[in-house]
Design an enzyme around this catalytic site. Structure first.
Site, PDB file in Angstrom:
ATOM      1  N   CYS A 155       0.637  -1.358  -0.133  1.00 23.51           N
ATOM      2  CA  CYS A 155      -0.115  -0.031   0.125  1.00 23.51           C
ATOM      3  C   CYS A 155       0.777   1.322   0.131  1.00 23.51           C
ATOM      4  CB  CYS A 155      -0.956   0.301   1.188  1.00 23.51           C
ATOM      5  SG  CYS A 155      -2.047  -1.253   1.053  1.00 23.51           S
ATOM      6  N   GLU A 199       0.523   3.970   1.740  1.00 25.44           N
ATOM      7  CA  GLU A 199       0.953   4.580   3.259  1.00 25.44           C
ATOM      8  C   GLU A 199       1.931   3.787   3.925  1.00 25.44           C
ATOM      9  OE1 GLU A 199      -1.741   3.600   1.985  1.00 25.44           O
ATOM     10  OE2 GLU A 199      -3.425   3.373   3.168  1.00 25.44           O
TER      11      GLU A 199
HETATM   12  N1  THU Z   1      -4.329   0.567  -1.303  1.00 26.13           N
HETATM   13  C1  THU Z   1      -3.414   1.420  -0.626  1.00 26.13           C
HETATM   14  O1  THU Z   1      -2.360   1.699  -1.278  1.00 26.13           O
HETATM   15  N2  THU Z   1      -3.562   1.617   0.354  1.00 26.13           N
HETATM   16  C2  THU Z   1      -4.863   1.503   0.989  1.00 26.13           C
HETATM   17  O2  THU Z   1      -5.338   1.711   2.476  1.00 26.13           O
HETATM   18  C3  THU Z   1      -6.001   0.586   0.567  1.00 26.13           C
HETATM   19  C4  THU Z   1      -5.479  -0.127  -0.660  1.00 26.13           C
HETATM   20  C5  THU Z   1      -3.730  -0.416  -2.666  1.00 26.13           C
HETATM   21  C6  THU Z   1      -3.456  -1.612  -2.653  1.00 26.13           C
HETATM   22  C7  THU Z   1      -3.889  -2.020  -3.978  1.00 26.13           C
HETATM   23  O3  THU Z   1      -2.750  -1.740  -4.713  1.00 26.13           O
HETATM   24  C8  THU Z   1      -5.230  -1.106  -4.321  1.00 26.13           C
HETATM   25  O4  THU Z   1      -4.933  -0.060  -3.649  1.00 26.13           O
HETATM   26  C9  THU Z   1      -6.320  -1.990  -4.496  1.00 26.13           C
HETATM   27  O5  THU Z   1      -6.498  -2.479  -3.346  1.00 26.13           O
END
Ligand code: THU
Length: 130
Positions: A56, A58
């Protein structure tokens, strides 16, 4: 923190988001963390063909900060193309908590620059602590 500063962090996170590698979900996320010396560390989601290895935005930003000497998160700002300000996943809340205190400001935003401010206690009450 003033409105102007908040909007500036959101704009920086929106620009960072352009580097997201979201080939599989097409859901781009951008994040920045700001440390006690006002250093800014950027992060994006980085997906992988082996889906479970995706990271993710963050967490990428927090790991970049820690890798570069950050001790505590002063501000973290997360943006995605969502109707409401984006809501970070549970795993990221736990990671953010590790490097936060009651003063840490969490800015959740979208591309329209709608935003909400939270503390980590609000986002992750009764958190796991060792
Ligand atoms: N994702 C994030 O980067 N941060 C979050 O808090 C939720 C999900 C990303 C993970 C994945 O690459 C995409 O969003 C879809 O889930």
């Amino acid at each position: 923190m003033g409105e102007k500063q908040i909007l500036s962090y959101i704009e920086t996170a929106i620009i960072a988001r352009e580097n997201a590698y979201a080939k599989y979900s097409n859901f781009k996320v951008g994040a920045i963390v700001v440390d006690e010396n006002n250093n800014i560390y950027k992060g994006v989601n980085v997906e992988n063909g082996s889906y479970g290895l995706s990271n993710c935005a963050e967490r990428s930003a927090v790991f970049s900060g820690i890798s570069n000497g950050m001790k505590k998160i002063k501000v973290i700002c997360i943006v995605a193309d969502t109707k409401e300000p984006v809501s970070p996943c549970g795993a990221c809340r736990q990671v953010i908590r590790e490097f936060s205190n009651n003063e840490t400001i969490i800015i959740l935003a979208n591309l329209n620059k709608d935003y909400k401010l939270y503390t980590i206690e609000e986002l992750l009450p009764y958190a796991f602590k060792l």
